[in-house]
Design a protein around this motif. Structure first.
Motif, short mmCIF file in Angstrom:
data_model
loop_
_atom_site.label_atom_id
_atom_site.label_comp_id
_atom_site.label_asym_id
_atom_site.label_seq_id
_atom_site.Cartn_x
_atom_site.Cartn_y
_atom_site.Cartn_z
N MET A 1 33.45 36.68 34.89
CA MET A 1 34.28 37.18 35.99
C MET A 1 35.44 37.99 35.42
O MET A 1 36.17 37.50 34.54
CB MET A 1 34.81 36.02 36.83
CG MET A 1 35.63 36.44 38.03
SD MET A 1 36.16 35.04 39.04
CE MET A 1 34.62 34.58 39.83
N ASN A 2 35.61 39.22 35.90
CA ASN A 2 36.72 40.04 35.41
C ASN A 2 37.98 39.76 36.22
O ASN A 2 37.96 39.04 37.22
CB ASN A 2 36.36 41.52 35.44
CG ASN A 2 35.99 42.01 36.83
OD1 ASN A 2 36.55 41.56 37.84
ND2 ASN A 2 35.05 42.95 36.91
N LEU A 3 39.08 40.37 35.77
CA LEU A 3 40.36 40.10 36.42
C LEU A 3 40.37 40.55 37.87
O LEU A 3 40.98 39.90 38.73
CB LEU A 3 41.49 40.81 35.66
CG LEU A 3 42.22 40.00 34.58
CD1 LEU A 3 43.31 40.86 33.95
CD2 LEU A 3 42.81 38.73 35.17
N ALA A 4 39.72 41.68 38.16
CA ALA A 4 39.71 42.16 39.54
C ALA A 4 39.03 41.16 40.46
O ALA A 4 39.53 40.86 41.55
CB ALA A 4 39.01 43.52 39.61
N ASP A 5 37.89 40.62 40.03
CA ASP A 5 37.19 39.63 40.85
C ASP A 5 37.98 38.33 40.95
O ASP A 5 38.09 37.74 42.03
CB ASP A 5 35.80 39.35 40.26
CG ASP A 5 34.86 40.53 40.38
OD1 ASP A 5 35.07 41.35 41.30
OD2 ASP A 5 33.93 40.63 39.57
N TYR A 6 38.54 37.89 39.83
CA TYR A 6 39.35 36.66 39.83
C TYR A 6 40.51 36.76 40.80
O TYR A 6 40.76 35.86 41.61
CB TYR A 6 39.87 36.39 38.41
CG TYR A 6 41.06 35.46 38.36
CD1 TYR A 6 40.90 34.08 38.45
CD2 TYR A 6 42.35 35.98 38.24
CE1 TYR A 6 42.01 33.24 38.42
CE2 TYR A 6 43.46 35.15 38.21
CZ TYR A 6 43.29 33.77 38.30
OH TYR A 6 44.38 32.94 38.28
N SER A 7 41.23 37.86 40.75
CA SER A 7 42.47 37.97 41.52
C SER A 7 42.24 38.17 43.01
O SER A 7 43.17 38.05 43.80
CB SER A 7 43.33 39.12 40.97
OG SER A 7 42.65 40.36 41.10
N ARG A 8 41.01 38.47 43.41
CA ARG A 8 40.71 38.62 44.83
C ARG A 8 40.39 37.28 45.50
O ARG A 8 40.35 37.19 46.72
CB ARG A 8 39.52 39.56 45.02
CG ARG A 8 39.83 41.01 44.68
CD ARG A 8 38.67 41.93 45.08
NE ARG A 8 38.96 43.31 44.69
CZ ARG A 8 38.45 43.89 43.62
NH1 ARG A 8 37.63 43.22 42.83
NH2 ARG A 8 38.76 45.14 43.33
N LEU A 9 40.16 36.23 44.70
CA LEU A 9 39.75 34.94 45.24
C LEU A 9 40.95 34.09 45.60
O LEU A 9 41.92 34.01 44.82
CB LEU A 9 38.89 34.19 44.23
CG LEU A 9 37.56 34.84 43.83
CD1 LEU A 9 36.88 34.03 42.73
CD2 LEU A 9 36.64 34.97 45.04
N ASP A 10 40.89 33.44 46.75
CA ASP A 10 41.92 32.44 47.03
C ASP A 10 41.56 31.15 46.29
O ASP A 10 40.51 31.05 45.62
CB ASP A 10 42.10 32.23 48.53
CG ASP A 10 40.93 31.56 49.22
OD1 ASP A 10 39.89 31.30 48.58
OD2 ASP A 10 41.04 31.28 50.44
N ALA A 11 42.43 30.15 46.36
CA ALA A 11 42.22 28.92 45.59
C ALA A 11 40.95 28.19 46.03
O ALA A 11 40.24 27.61 45.20
CB ALA A 11 43.43 28.01 45.72
N THR A 12 40.68 28.21 47.33
CA THR A 12 39.48 27.53 47.85
C THR A 12 38.22 28.17 47.28
O THR A 12 37.30 27.48 46.81
CB THR A 12 39.47 27.58 49.38
OG1 THR A 12 40.64 26.92 49.88
CG2 THR A 12 38.23 26.90 49.94
N ALA A 13 38.15 29.50 47.31
CA ALA A 13 36.98 30.20 46.80
C ALA A 13 36.84 30.03 45.29
O ALA A 13 35.72 29.85 44.77
CB ALA A 13 37.06 31.68 47.15
N LEU A 14 37.96 30.07 44.58
CA LEU A 14 37.90 29.91 43.12
C LEU A 14 37.43 28.51 42.75
O LEU A 14 36.62 28.35 41.81
CB LEU A 14 39.27 30.20 42.51
CG LEU A 14 39.33 30.24 40.98
CD1 LEU A 14 38.36 31.26 40.41
CD2 LEU A 14 40.76 30.54 40.52
#
Length: 478
Positions: free
Chosen positions: A1-14
């Motif tokens: 997972m790159n930073l762009a994908d990581y930073s789009r996720l809320d805590a629930t999704a992550l």
């Protein structure tokens, strides 16, 4: 997972991605570290990153999700705290977790570091002589709000999806509004501040989080609410989890709308327009909406709040002087000008003054209570103006006395402190923009009714979505 994908996720999704092994917890935490390394020099939100995450339950609902703790009130065993003040020197290391920190660990949050706060949390911006200014990721010349502005800026910039915050007059909701986030202040007694505190700020101070989505706010409250032995309040548990509650639409609500509270200046036009647009949306959703403002004695409200904050600062400075074994005058010399004059005012208070403030608190709460027998929600701006430029709320302004600094703060954050005095739950939602700056809209509910508040917030999140908006400084752009 790159930073762009990581930073789009809320805590629930992550958390779901970690459970489903789409990403490991270690990889998620490395993303947070990379984002902090790239962005923190620009926004100055994180005061310390730990070498490794604090121990946590990997099987908790947020197992492995990167997290940050505000450097105030909350204590984590073995972690130093400076409360935004030079008085603490290199920091005081906690011997044990506070109850809330233990709950964060059980929830599975992987705590990676501490976030900036103004000195003793005594400001509506996050600027201190100790740590400098935390800059708003939407516009670096503007305030990220306070006193949880470090946490809010880190979440808004995509460093972490959720972070610890607390609120003694708006310190969850003001930075949430300034940074385009969701900020829920729970009811008094909903989240324990023990064992070090029974009722911080005589009950004004409340613990919580800042995050990007209503579902994260609900799930986080599920993880941290509840009483501890010795707590002064016993709050009835919700009938169902908050995460489950927001799966249902709220009932038809009676919603009062106001853009100016008693004794305050009119709100700026962008804030008024944001509230008006929200009111129209709520009416279109079938709620009963009308303009109405609670009536209460503003001077009693202001006097009680000033007394509680002054005594809190006096106790904080005097307590540190005792712990450091230094004279009180020397301790006062190490705090900022407005902290000092307010603490000195607090040191001069009598037991009678505190008793009178408690009576004023009760009187204002009794004045406001009938309003919330008629209405389910009070809708207002979170702040009277959009986020102010850095330097506007100067805690080192030697020209201000204790009353002058209070008046200055309350002129900016006019709508949030009432919920602290009465103990009611309130939430700020990022429902509008003024140019490149977010505008928060504030909803306040009757005591103990976080469920309705969150249901309405979830409904507004669908009707007036904010998920697509990103600040100029964000991990997705790296």
């Amino acid at each position: 997972m790159n930073l762009a994908d990581y930073s789009r996720l809320d805590a629930t999704a992550l958390a779901e991605c970690i459970r489903d092994k789409e990403i490991s917890a270690a990889e998620a935490q490395q993303c947070a570290r990379e984002a902090a390394a790239a962005l923190n020099p620009r926004i100055n939100a994180v005061i310390e990153l730990f070498d490794a995450p604090l121990t946590h339950d990997a099987k908790g609902p947020f197992g492995g999700v990167p997290f940050l703790i505000k450097d105030l009130v909350l204590h984590a065993e073995g972690v130093r705290s400076q409360a935004g003040s030079r008085l603490f020197g290199d920091g005081v290391v906690a011997a044990a977790d506070s109850a809330l920190m233990a709950r964060f660990r059980r929830a599975g949050f992987a705590t990676l570091g501490r976030t900036h706060t103004p000195e003793f949390g005594f400001n509506a911006t996050t600027e201190s002589a100790l740590g400098g200014a935390t800059r708003n990721p939407w516009n670096l010349a503007h305030s990220s709000g306070g006193s949880s502005g470090g946490s809010a800026a880190a979440v808004a910039a995509g460093i972490v999806p959720i972070a610890h915050a607390n609120d003694g007059g708006g310190s969850i909701r003001v930075p949430a509004a300034a940074c385009g986030l969701v900020g829920l202040k729970p009811s008094r007694g909903r989240v324990s501040a023990g064992p070090d505190y029974g009722q911080p700020l005589m009950g004004l101070g409340i613990e919580g989080v800042v995050c990007r989505t209503v579902r994260d706010a609900a799930a986080a409250l599920d993880a941290i609410h509840g009483n501890e032995p010795g707590d002064p309040f016993l709050m009835q548990a919700p009938a169902q989890s908050y995460a489950r509650a927001i799966q249902s639409l709220p009932r038809k609500l009676r919603i009062a709308v106001s853009t100016q509270f008693p004794g305050t200046q009119p709100s700026a036009q962008p804030c008024v327009e944001a509230v008006e647009a929200t009111a129209r949306t709520l009416a279109g959703l079938g709620h009963a909406v009308e303009w109405a403002t609670p009536a209460y004695t503003h001077e009693a409200f202001l006097s009680a709040t000033r007394t509680f904050w002054s005594s809190f600062l006096a106790a904080g400075v005097a307590g540190m002087a005792q712990a450091l074994q230094i004279p009180l005058d020397k301790a006062l010399d190490q705090v900022q000008a407005c902290t000092r004059v307010t603490a000195e005012y607090g040191l001069g208070l009598r037991a009678l003054d505190l008793e009178l403030a408690l009576m004023q608190m009760n009187a204002v709460s009794r004045e406001v209570a009938p309003f919330f027998a008629r209405y389910d929600i009070l809708l207002s701006p979170t702040m009277r103006t959009p986020p102010v430029p850095l330097g506007y709320l100067d805690q080192d302004d030697a020209s201000r006395d204790a009353r002058g600094f209070f008046d200055h703060l309350f002129d900016y954050a006019t709508c949030t402190p009432l919920a602290n005095l009465t103990g009611q739950p309130a939430i700020s939602l990022p429902l509008a923009m003024a140019g490149d700056l977010p505008i928060g809209v504030h909803c306040m509910a009757p005591m103990g009714d976080e469920a309705t508040l969150l249901q309405l917030a979830a409904q507004l999140e669908q009707a007036m979505p904010w998920a697509a908006r990103r600040p100029a400084v964000h991990a997705a752009t790296l």
